[in-house]
Design an enzyme around this catalytic site. Structure first.
Site, PDB file in Angstrom:
ATOM      1  N   LYS A   1     -11.570  -6.202 -10.733  1.00 21.96           N
ATOM      2  CA  LYS A   1     -11.032  -5.258  -9.749  1.00 21.96           C
ATOM      3  C   LYS A   1     -11.564  -3.824  -9.890  1.00 21.96           C
ATOM      4  O   LYS A   1     -11.713  -3.121  -8.895  1.00 21.96           O
ATOM      5  CB  LYS A   1      -9.504  -5.258  -9.811  1.00 21.96           C
ATOM      6  CG  LYS A   1      -8.879  -6.502  -9.182  1.00 21.96           C
ATOM      7  CD  LYS A   1      -7.371  -6.391  -9.200  1.00 21.96           C
ATOM      8  CE  LYS A   1      -6.750  -7.401  -8.252  1.00 21.96           C
ATOM      9  NZ  LYS A   1      -5.308  -7.159  -8.090  1.00 21.96           N
TER      10      LYS A   1
ATOM     11  N   ASP B   1      -2.978  -4.326  -2.498  1.00 14.31           N
ATOM     12  CA  ASP B   1      -1.849  -4.759  -3.336  1.00 14.31           C
ATOM     13  C   ASP B   1      -0.579  -3.943  -3.051  1.00 14.31           C
ATOM     14  O   ASP B   1       0.518  -4.502  -2.965  1.00 14.31           O
ATOM     15  CB  ASP B   1      -2.199  -4.640  -4.827  1.00 14.31           C
ATOM     16  CG  ASP B   1      -3.142  -5.749  -5.282  1.00 14.31           C
ATOM     17  OD1 ASP B   1      -3.150  -6.827  -4.657  1.00 14.31           O
ATOM     18  OD2 ASP B   1      -3.873  -5.532  -6.271  1.00 14.31           O
TER      19      ASP B   1
END
Ligand code: ATR
Length: 277
Positions: A70, A107
């Protein structure tokens, strides 16, 4: 990007076999009758950049990014959204027609949409929001809470310096309390969010004292295996409004699917059922 007729997307991680994203996007592709594919891609860190530069040439419109890529994905990207910059990690990449890689992080968006759907009366400023944990997920949750207007975020983490780092990054809306005092913070909070791995299958039990939970407090857990964690069970018993973590995973997939496949998908009971299998 090449002119392939069949739209492709996927999720990149290592390991990737247990990712639920292929089920999620596969369900949406079938639901909306889109003749595309979404595949799990196991890629080692050393190969990430080569793979990301090659996928657009194969007809891929974008990919989700998961552990351990990420942060690296953000560094490779050519364009970065504000929220990905703030969170410091990317989970959704879109390949532009000119070959550039656009990085976003959905997210926090997924967290907030899940909270709004599961607790429709939730108000960001009904009282302090307590965030347990200071890892990557906590960063996304804090950014989302601040975007929603939360002005008082209590942050606590076993390793205090990591919480202090987030306080330094996000400013005075965040106040840090010691992990041993988390139980007191529970009492004060109108919203409680567990972003640690505690309570997950295979991880240690969630042991923060919960006697302070009050009826009406909104409690959510990012752990979704099991779906009903000890935290959520205790919160239910105390009369709290509980929201499980599966919805965060489902909602974070929405912006990517829309960008790659051109339809904004719904998150509903059928989506949940498809992902739970
Ligand atoms: P993620 O990106 O999913 O947030 P992470 O960055 O590894 O994952 O963060 C995991 C979080 O769970 C951290 O806040 C971690 O606390 P530490 O910073 O002290 O490691 C927390 N965590 C993991 N195991 C824990 C345990 N046994 N007790 C308390 N907190 C724990």
């Amino acid at each position: 990007m090449s002119d392939h007729k069949i739209p492709l997307a996927g999720v990149i991680g290592a390991p990737i076999a247990h990712s639920k994203s292929p089920r999620l996007h596969g369900h949406w592709l079938r639901t909306y009758g889109i003749p595309g594919h979404y595949v799990p891609l196991h890629v080692e860190p050393d190969d990430l950049e080569t793979v990301l530069r090659t996928l657009p040439k194969m007809g891929f419109r974008g990919v989700n990014i998961t552990i351990p890529h990420k942060v690296a994905a953000l560094e490779i990207a050519d364009q970065i959204s504000d929220r990905a910059t703030l969170i410091g990690a990317a989970n959704t990449l879109t390949f532009r027609a000119d070959g550039k890689i656009h990085a976003d992080n959905t997210d926090g968006y997924g967290f907030l949409e899940n909270l709004k759907q599961g607790a429709p009366g939730w108000k960001p400023n009904a009282g302090p929001a307590l965030v347990l944990g200071a890892g990557g997920a906590a960063r996304a949750v804090i950014v989302a809470l601040m975007e929603a207007g939360a002005a008082d975020i209590i942050l606590t983490n076993r390793t205090r310096p990591k919480a202090d780092e987030l306080r330094a990054a996000f400013g005075k809306k965040v106040r840090v309390v010691d992990w041993v005092k988390a139980g007191n913070a529970v009492e004060e909070a109108a919203t409680v969010v567990n972003t640690t791995s505690l309570g997950m299958v295979g991880a240690p039990e969630f042991r923060v004292p919960l006697d302070g939970l009050r009826p009406g407090t909104v409690v959510t857990d990012i752990v979704y295996a099991p779906l009903r964690t000890k935290l959520l069970e205790a919160a239910d018993a105390a009369g709290c409004i509980t929201v499980d973590g599966l919805g965060m995973l489902l909602h974070q997939g929405v912006p990517g699917f829309e960008r790659w496949f051109g339809v904004r998908p719904e998150v509903d009971v059928n989506t949940r059922a498809a992902v739970l299998g």
